[in-house]
Scaffold this active site. Structure first.
Site, PDB file in Angstrom:
ATOM      1  N   GLU A 105       7.793  23.578  14.549  1.00  0.00           N
ATOM      2  CA  GLU A 105       8.700  22.930  13.426  1.00  0.00           C
ATOM      3  C   GLU A 105       7.667  22.684  12.459  1.00  0.00           C
ATOM      4  O   GLU A 105       6.490  22.275  12.632  1.00  0.00           O
ATOM      5  CB  GLU A 105       9.232  21.538  14.174  1.00  0.00           C
ATOM      6  CG  GLU A 105      10.251  20.986  12.936  1.00  0.00           C
ATOM      7  CD  GLU A 105      11.019  19.880  13.769  1.00  0.00           C
ATOM      8  OE1 GLU A 105      11.699  19.893  14.755  1.00  0.00           O
ATOM      9  OE2 GLU A 105      11.047  18.808  13.061  1.00  0.00           O
ATOM     10  N   ASP A 107       7.932  20.409   8.909  1.00  0.00           N
ATOM     11  CA  ASP A 107       8.542  19.461   8.279  1.00  0.00           C
ATOM     12  C   ASP A 107       8.249  18.935   6.919  1.00  0.00           C
ATOM     13  O   ASP A 107       6.992  18.482   6.629  1.00  0.00           O
ATOM     14  CB  ASP A 107       8.573  18.114   8.999  1.00  0.00           C
ATOM     15  CG  ASP A 107       9.241  18.457  10.522  1.00  0.00           C
ATOM     16  OD1 ASP A 107      10.042  19.388  10.632  1.00  0.00           O
ATOM     17  OD2 ASP A 107       9.075  17.651  11.510  1.00  0.00           O
ATOM     18  N   GLU A 109       9.949  15.634   4.949  1.00  0.00           N
ATOM     19  CA  GLU A 109      10.592  14.423   5.230  1.00  0.00           C
ATOM     20  C   GLU A 109      10.209  13.340   3.995  1.00  0.00           C
ATOM     21  O   GLU A 109       9.128  12.819   3.593  1.00  0.00           O
ATOM     22  CB  GLU A 109      10.325  13.615   6.329  1.00  0.00           C
ATOM     23  CG  GLU A 109      11.060  14.314   7.647  1.00  0.00           C
ATOM     24  CD  GLU A 109      10.790  13.619   8.718  1.00  0.00           C
ATOM     25  OE1 GLU A 109      11.847  13.658   9.661  1.00  0.00           O
ATOM     26  OE2 GLU A 109       9.599  13.227   9.035  1.00  0.00           O
ATOM     27  N   GLN A 122       6.545  12.766   4.242  1.00  0.00           N
ATOM     28  CA  GLN A 122       5.701  13.031   5.203  1.00  0.00           C
ATOM     29  C   GLN A 122       5.821  14.209   5.570  1.00  0.00           C
ATOM     30  O   GLN A 122       6.877  14.939   5.773  1.00  0.00           O
ATOM     31  CB  GLN A 122       6.505  11.905   6.307  1.00  0.00           C
ATOM     32  CG  GLN A 122       5.783  12.144   7.930  1.00  0.00           C
ATOM     33  CD  GLN A 122       6.256  11.256   8.733  1.00  0.00           C
ATOM     34  OE1 GLN A 122       5.679   9.857   8.858  1.00  0.00           O
ATOM     35  NE2 GLN A 122       7.221  11.660   9.590  1.00  0.00           N
ATOM     36  N   ASN A 124       5.029  17.153   8.891  1.00  0.00           N
ATOM     37  CA  ASN A 124       4.595  17.191  10.368  1.00  0.00           C
ATOM     38  C   ASN A 124       4.544  18.633  10.893  1.00  0.00           C
ATOM     39  O   ASN A 124       5.381  19.455  10.136  1.00  0.00           O
ATOM     40  CB  ASN A 124       5.540  16.215  11.230  1.00  0.00           C
ATOM     41  CG  ASN A 124       4.843  16.191  12.499  1.00  0.00           C
ATOM     42  OD1 ASN A 124       3.799  16.478  13.115  1.00  0.00           O
ATOM     43  ND2 ASN A 124       5.790  15.344  13.528  1.00  0.00           N
ATOM     44  N   ASP A 132       3.311  15.253  16.619  1.00  0.00           N
ATOM     45  CA  ASP A 132       2.599  13.962  16.491  1.00  0.00           C
ATOM     46  C   ASP A 132       1.337  14.389  15.493  1.00  0.00           C
ATOM     47  O   ASP A 132       0.435  13.986  15.609  1.00  0.00           O
ATOM     48  CB  ASP A 132       2.181  13.443  17.800  1.00  0.00           C
ATOM     49  CG  ASP A 132       2.999  12.895  18.704  1.00  0.00           C
ATOM     50  OD1 ASP A 132       4.303  12.464  18.046  1.00  0.00           O
ATOM     51  OD2 ASP A 132       3.032  13.195  19.889  1.00  0.00           O
ATOM     52  N   GLU A 134       1.547  13.977  12.195  1.00  0.00           N
ATOM     53  CA  GLU A 134       2.196  13.379  10.732  1.00  0.00           C
ATOM     54  C   GLU A 134       0.710  13.200   9.705  1.00  0.00           C
ATOM     55  O   GLU A 134      -0.165  12.809  10.100  1.00  0.00           O
ATOM     56  CB  GLU A 134       2.721  11.966  10.991  1.00  0.00           C
ATOM     57  CG  GLU A 134       3.920  12.154  11.905  1.00  0.00           C
ATOM     58  CD  GLU A 134       3.379  11.778  13.470  1.00  0.00           C
ATOM     59  OE1 GLU A 134       2.255  11.880  13.470  1.00  0.00           O
ATOM     60  OE2 GLU A 134       4.359  11.387  14.219  1.00  0.00           O
ATOM     61  N   ASP A 198      15.161   2.121  10.485  1.00  0.00           N
ATOM     62  CA  ASP A 198      14.335   1.450  11.471  1.00  0.00           C
ATOM     63  C   ASP A 198      12.957   1.970  11.438  1.00  0.00           C
ATOM     64  O   ASP A 198      12.150   1.341  12.208  1.00  0.00           O
ATOM     65  CB  ASP A 198      15.008   1.809  12.892  1.00  0.00           C
ATOM     66  CG  ASP A 198      14.882   3.220  13.083  1.00  0.00           C
ATOM     67  OD1 ASP A 198      15.043   4.115  11.952  1.00  0.00           O
ATOM     68  OD2 ASP A 198      14.938   3.485  14.288  1.00  0.00           O
ATOM     69  N   GLY A 203       7.544   1.051   7.884  1.00  0.00           N
ATOM     70  CA  GLY A 203       7.623   1.001   9.122  1.00  0.00           C
ATOM     71  C   GLY A 203       8.909   0.391   9.703  1.00  0.00           C
ATOM     72  O   GLY A 203       9.039  -0.072  10.794  1.00  0.00           O
TER      73      GLY A 203
END
Length: 289
Positions: A105, A107, A109, A122, A124, A132, A134, A198, A203
């Site tokens: 993948e 990404d 974002e 972001q 990834n 993981d 990022e 969330d 964060g």
């Protein structure tokens, strides 16, 4: 939810995506090359299928994907993001192999912000099921004031994330050092719009303020140049594909200068330097750009 949109009782977050897709140069409308993956009541075509509207309300988000998958090439689109207070929202543009156990993948974002704060992008990378990775960049311009071009270049040598032709992230093929690199699985092209308050803004400390709705974002000039799968058997291994050329096997001098500028001035998080998560620096972080 359709009635809620008509009577105005539900506050909505919407974005318009203008499509100018080319698969090896072929233009297409939405229905020719895309399918709705999530909440078809929240997606409608505009301008004869050259644009679509995605809607996120308090009950559902939505998304779509390319009907075909691709192996290597370049994907890009122009995006004008949500202006003002967009905290808690995520607009995504990414490629995905849809193979959970060994997922590949790539990404983009776009994480919403409180008014006056910079937008965060972001990125990834998943390779052979390992993610993981990022990194976050604060943009050096207002992405809601005008369109900017976001691109993913993927070939046998490297993956590069670009913004307006400025590289913000490079992931080299270091298979010779036993570092996974996505090269065997084709990936589809996806876009989604959803509420993620969330985690998306500070964060998860900042929540969506629905009183600021409707929020608008726009996409146009969505373009894919790559090897469709299924498709010509030898396409993905053809070294004559333009994206495999010498000019795209490493950053050129100007790109390297721009990349260094981004890294020095706009990166706000990099998993490579997060000692709390990785006391030992991940091996791919040691590669030479």
């Amino acid at each position: 939810m359709g009635m809620g949109l008509r009577n105005g009782f539900l506050l909505i977050l919407s974005c318009v995506v203008t499509l100018s897709l080319s698969v090896l140069g072929r233009p297409a409308t939405f229905l020719e090359d895309f399918r709705i993956t999530w909440s078809d009541s929240h997606i409608r075509q505009i301008d004869g299928g050259r644009a679509i509207q995605l809607v996120l309300d308090q009950n559902s988000g939505c998304g779509f994907a390319s009907k075909r998958q691709y192996l290597f090439g370049r994907v890009s689109m122009k995006i004008k993001l949500i202006p003002g207070d967009s905290a808690g929202t995520v607009t995504a543009f990414y490629m995905n192999s849809v193979t959970d156990a060994v997922r590949d993948e790539l990404d983009f974002e776009f994480l919403g912000n409180r008014t006056g704060q910079p937008y965060t992008v972001q990125t990834n990378i998943y390779a052979h099921g390992k993610g993981d990775r990022e990194q976050r960049v604060n943009l050096w311009f207002d992405p809601a004031a005008d369109f900017h071009t976001y691109s993913i270049m993927w070939n046998h040598h490297q993956i590069v994330f670009y913004i307006d032709e400025v590289p913000i992230r490079v992931y080299k093929n270091n298979e010779a050092r036993n570092i996974p690199y996505p090269k065997l699985q084709p990936m589809g092209v996806y876009s989604t719009l959803w509420e993620a308050d969330d985690w998306a803004t500070r964060g998860g400390l900042e929540k969506i303020d629905w009183t600021k709705a409707p929020f608008l974002a726009y996409y146009k000039d969505f373009d894919i140049e790559g090897c469709p799968v299924p498709g010509p058997v030898n396409c993905a291994t053809n070294s004559r594909n333009w994206w495999e050329g010498t000019a795209y096997q490493a950053l050129n001098a100007m790109e390297a200068k721009r990349y260094s500028w981004v890294r020095m001035n706009h990166v706000i998080y990099d998993y490579c330097t997060d000692k709390s998560r990785y006391p030992v620096t991940p091996p791919e972080c040691m590669s030479i750009i």
